[in-house]
Scaffold this motif. Structure first.
Motif, PDB file in Angstrom:
ATOM      1  N   SER A 143     -26.499   4.396  -2.038  1.00 48.51           N
ATOM      2  CA  SER A 143     -25.719   4.190  -0.818  1.00 48.51           C
ATOM      3  C   SER A 143     -26.670   3.947   0.344  1.00 48.51           C
ATOM      4  O   SER A 143     -27.887   4.113   0.215  1.00 48.51           O
ATOM      5  CB  SER A 143     -24.825   5.398  -0.515  1.00 48.51           C
ATOM      6  OG  SER A 143     -25.614   6.529  -0.191  1.00 48.51           O
ATOM      7  N   LYS A 201      -9.826   2.408   2.929  1.00 53.46           N
ATOM      8  CA  LYS A 201     -10.461   2.965   1.743  1.00 53.46           C
ATOM      9  C   LYS A 201     -10.154   2.115   0.521  1.00 53.46           C
ATOM     10  O   LYS A 201      -9.043   1.613   0.356  1.00 53.46           O
ATOM     11  CB  LYS A 201      -9.964   4.398   1.496  1.00 53.46           C
ATOM     12  CG  LYS A 201     -10.383   5.383   2.565  1.00 53.46           C
ATOM     13  CD  LYS A 201     -11.881   5.632   2.544  1.00 53.46           C
ATOM     14  CE  LYS A 201     -12.300   6.326   1.262  1.00 53.46           C
ATOM     15  NZ  LYS A 201     -13.777   6.521   1.208  1.00 53.46           N
ATOM     16  N   ALA A 202     -11.151   1.960  -0.340  1.00 52.02           N
ATOM     17  CA  ALA A 202     -10.937   1.281  -1.606  1.00 52.02           C
ATOM     18  C   ALA A 202     -10.028   2.132  -2.478  1.00 52.02           C
ATOM     19  O   ALA A 202     -10.066   3.361  -2.430  1.00 52.02           O
ATOM     20  CB  ALA A 202     -12.272   1.040  -2.314  1.00 52.02           C
ATOM     21  N   SER A 203      -9.184   1.482  -3.253  1.00 55.04           N
ATOM     22  CA  SER A 203      -8.265   2.207  -4.120  1.00 55.04           C
ATOM     23  C   SER A 203      -9.032   2.884  -5.235  1.00 55.04           C
ATOM     24  O   SER A 203      -9.780   2.238  -5.973  1.00 55.04           O
ATOM     25  CB  SER A 203      -7.232   1.234  -4.716  1.00 55.04           C
ATOM     26  OG  SER A 203      -6.373   1.901  -5.592  1.00 55.04           O
ATOM     27  N   GLY A 204      -8.868   4.195  -5.350  1.00 57.30           N
ATOM     28  CA  GLY A 204      -9.596   4.936  -6.383  1.00 57.30           C
ATOM     29  C   GLY A 204      -8.721   5.419  -7.503  1.00 57.30           C
ATOM     30  O   GLY A 204      -9.171   6.114  -8.405  1.00 57.30           O
ATOM     31  N   LEU A 224     -11.256  -5.271   3.231  1.00 57.96           N
ATOM     32  CA  LEU A 224     -12.317  -4.450   2.656  1.00 57.96           C
ATOM     33  C   LEU A 224     -13.562  -5.285   2.395  1.00 57.96           C
ATOM     34  O   LEU A 224     -14.689  -4.862   2.683  1.00 57.96           O
ATOM     35  CB  LEU A 224     -11.817  -3.810   1.354  1.00 57.96           C
ATOM     36  CG  LEU A 224     -12.502  -2.524   0.911  1.00 57.96           C
ATOM     37  CD1 LEU A 224     -12.382  -1.443   1.969  1.00 57.96           C
ATOM     38  CD2 LEU A 224     -11.897  -2.031  -0.405  1.00 57.96           C
ATOM     39  N   TYR A 274     -21.947   3.395   3.337  1.00 59.51           N
ATOM     40  CA  TYR A 274     -21.530   2.416   2.331  1.00 59.51           C
ATOM     41  C   TYR A 274     -22.008   2.868   0.958  1.00 59.51           C
ATOM     42  O   TYR A 274     -23.211   3.057   0.731  1.00 59.51           O
ATOM     43  CB  TYR A 274     -22.097   1.032   2.656  1.00 59.51           C
ATOM     44  CG  TYR A 274     -21.402   0.369   3.818  1.00 59.51           C
ATOM     45  CD1 TYR A 274     -20.283  -0.430   3.617  1.00 59.51           C
ATOM     46  CD2 TYR A 274     -21.852   0.556   5.118  1.00 59.51           C
ATOM     47  CE1 TYR A 274     -19.627  -1.032   4.675  1.00 59.51           C
ATOM     48  CE2 TYR A 274     -21.203  -0.042   6.187  1.00 59.51           C
ATOM     49  CZ  TYR A 274     -20.085  -0.840   5.953  1.00 59.51           C
ATOM     50  OH  TYR A 274     -19.432  -1.433   7.009  1.00 59.51           O
ATOM     51  N   LYS A 275     -21.062   3.047   0.057  1.00 61.64           N
ATOM     52  CA  LYS A 275     -21.377   3.477  -1.305  1.00 61.64           C
ATOM     53  C   LYS A 275     -21.541   2.249  -2.196  1.00 61.64           C
ATOM     54  O   LYS A 275     -20.741   1.309  -2.121  1.00 61.64           O
ATOM     55  CB  LYS A 275     -20.257   4.374  -1.834  1.00 61.64           C
ATOM     56  CG  LYS A 275     -20.021   5.610  -0.982  1.00 61.64           C
ATOM     57  CD  LYS A 275     -18.827   6.403  -1.471  1.00 61.64           C
ATOM     58  CE  LYS A 275     -18.557   7.599  -0.559  1.00 61.64           C
ATOM     59  NZ  LYS A 275     -17.366   8.374  -1.009  1.00 61.64           N
ATOM     60  N   ASP A 283     -17.273   1.105  -1.757  1.00 63.65           N
ATOM     61  CA  ASP A 283     -16.432   1.911  -0.867  1.00 63.65           C
ATOM     62  C   ASP A 283     -17.229   2.252   0.386  1.00 63.65           C
ATOM     63  O   ASP A 283     -18.453   2.063   0.431  1.00 63.65           O
ATOM     64  CB  ASP A 283     -15.983   3.195  -1.562  1.00 63.65           C
ATOM     65  CG  ASP A 283     -14.703   3.774  -0.943  1.00 63.65           C
ATOM     66  OD1 ASP A 283     -14.209   3.192   0.037  1.00 63.65           O
ATOM     67  OD2 ASP A 283     -14.216   4.796  -1.447  1.00 63.65           O
ATOM     68  N   CYS A 284     -16.556   2.739   1.411  1.00 59.22           N
ATOM     69  CA  CYS A 284     -17.252   3.140   2.628  1.00 59.22           C
ATOM     70  C   CYS A 284     -16.488   4.262   3.324  1.00 59.22           C
ATOM     71  O   CYS A 284     -15.275   4.399   3.169  1.00 59.22           O
ATOM     72  CB  CYS A 284     -17.445   1.954   3.585  1.00 59.22           C
ATOM     73  SG  CYS A 284     -15.928   1.112   4.065  1.00 59.22           S
ATOM     74  N   ASP A 285     -17.230   5.073   4.056  1.00 57.99           N
ATOM     75  CA  ASP A 285     -16.669   6.180   4.828  1.00 57.99           C
ATOM     76  C   ASP A 285     -17.129   6.067   6.271  1.00 57.99           C
ATOM     77  O   ASP A 285     -18.295   5.748   6.527  1.00 57.99           O
ATOM     78  CB  ASP A 285     -17.125   7.534   4.269  1.00 57.99           C
ATOM     79  CG  ASP A 285     -16.508   7.838   2.912  1.00 57.99           C
ATOM     80  OD1 ASP A 285     -15.336   7.484   2.709  1.00 57.99           O
ATOM     81  OD2 ASP A 285     -17.215   8.412   2.056  1.00 57.99           O
TER      82      ASP A 285
END
Length: 404
Positions: free
Chosen positions: A203, A297-300, A313, A225-226, A246-248
């Motif tokens: 990340s 958020k990306a769908s997990g 996204l 950013y992951k 994904d990101c936070d």
């Protein structure tokens, strides 16, 4: 009366069918004699008969078996390539530590905490000789004006609005900045990239450092950013290197009345039964660059996102990558504009889609929930100048920003 439906014992419809068939054959003969039509047909047949899949289907079973073995080898190559990129990430981390002292000095020059020496300030332009001649001519003509101006000229601290100017110069960023974002971005002092520690999932973190200001109390806003560097089990041959998955963001501690990511609107609503009108006040999301820190958020859970969300996204990922690969390492060239033309060809640096003004969504829909009385119609709505938000109704946001 004679029956016209037969001719010499042959039904009339059979005669008509025979005539149509004869006309069709003549027309076909004429068409097939046209060399352009023949060439087009031949090209289409060639394309159909020579597609890779159709060719593979014609191969003997033993050959197909060997091709499957090659695919097995290709999957193993993809996994080795993934490990290669993991080591590249380790190398990036190593060299980031070497760059950082230079970036720290860059910040000191920008903020005016340190004044560069004469040696550090020396720079030879490609057009230095032409500039020198032009300068000499100017000096002879306006020497008195320059002396007078020099006496009155102010010496601002550091390089004012350095990062804000970069935002204005780069289309990808300027499209996201609203007019009310600009005073806040003028307080931006530095942007840093931090890579994940050894042994941790891949990340990187973007850190936006702000001087004390009237808008929020955070000294640093962060965006994480992951990344993933491994082939997809369902489609291993699509692997082309690490990807952001994904990101936070972080919580921004806005000061009272300063949250530009929301706006207060007033609406007049009419009671359905009594006909009385009341005015209600509500908070709704507002377009702002600072929505960057509250990302989609990306769908997990295995569910796919809709097309608009996918694009949003992807655009967010591209902006993060652009900050990391281009903006932060080459900031002065974006400030002067020298790097802008280069990015016309490499915008996104490895990504395929460019961010647009609609990169960040508007989340709200009209209508109130939980009303105690039945209301109908919105007769009137207007934005208030004061964007103060009720903290009890503020949308939930990700984890707290890092404090330094």
């Amino acid at each position: 009366m004679a029956d016209n439906s037969f001719s010499d014992g042959v039904p009339a419809d059979s005669v008509e069918a025979a005539k149509n068939a004869s006309n069709t054959e003549k027309l076909t003969d004429q068409v097939m004699q046209n060399p352009q039509v023949l060439a087009a047909l031949q090209e289409r047949l060639d394309n159909v008969s020579h597609t890779p899949s159709s060719y593979i289907e014609t191969l003997p079973k033993a050959v197909k078996r060997r091709i499957n073995a090659l695919k097995q080898l290709q999957v193993r190559c993809a996994h080795i390539e993934a490990k290669f990129y993991e080591e590249v990430h380790d190398l990036e981390r190593k060299y980031a530590a070497l760059y950082q002292p230079l970036f720290d000095k860059r910040r000191e020059f920008i903020t005016g905490d340190v004044e560069p020496t004469d040696a550090e300030s020396e720079w030879h332009s490609e057009n230095e000789e032409e500039e020198k001649l032009a300068g000499d001519m100017k000096n002879k003509v306006v020497i008195a004006e320059k002396e007078a101006a020099a006496a009155e000229e102010l010496n601002p601290k550091g390089i004012p609005e350095f990062w804000f100017t970069i935002f204005r110069n780069v289309d990808m960023l300027s499209e996201l900045v609203q007019e009310y974002d600009e005073p806040i971005l003028k307080h931006l002092q530095d942007i840093k990239v931090k890579f994940s520690d050894p042994g941790q999932p891949m990340s990187f973190v973007l850190e936006f450092h702000f001087e004390p200001n009237d808008y929020f109390t955070n000294p640093v806003l962060t965006k994480t950013y992951k990344m993933k560097s491994e082939p997809d089990k369902a489609d291993p041959f699509s692997f082309e290197g690490p990807e952001i998955v994904d990101c936070d963001g972080c919580t921004i501690d806005w000061k009272k009345g300063k949250n530009v990511t929301v706006k207060t609107i007033k609406k007049k609503q009419k009671h359905k039964g009594r006909g009385t009108v009341r005015t209600i006040t509500k908070q709704v999301p507002n377009e702002s660059f600072f929505n960057f820190f509250n990302p989609l958020k990306a769908s997990g859970d295995g569910e796919s996102l809709d097309e608009d969300s996918e694009f949003t996204l992807a655009s967010d990922f591209e902006i993060g990558h652009f900050f990391r690969e281009r903006i932060v390492p080459r900031a002065v060239l974006y400030f002067t504009g020298e790097a802008i033309e280069d990015d016309d060809n490499v915008c996104g640096s490895g990504t395929q889609r460019r961010a647009t003004p609609s990169c960040f969504p508007l989340w709200f829909e009209e209508g109130e929930e939980g009303e105690e009385e039945e209301l109908e119609g919105d007769e009137e709505a207007e934005d208030e100048d004061d964007a103060e938000i009720n903290p009890k109704k503020e949308p939930s946001q990700p984890a707290e920003c890092k404090q330094q």
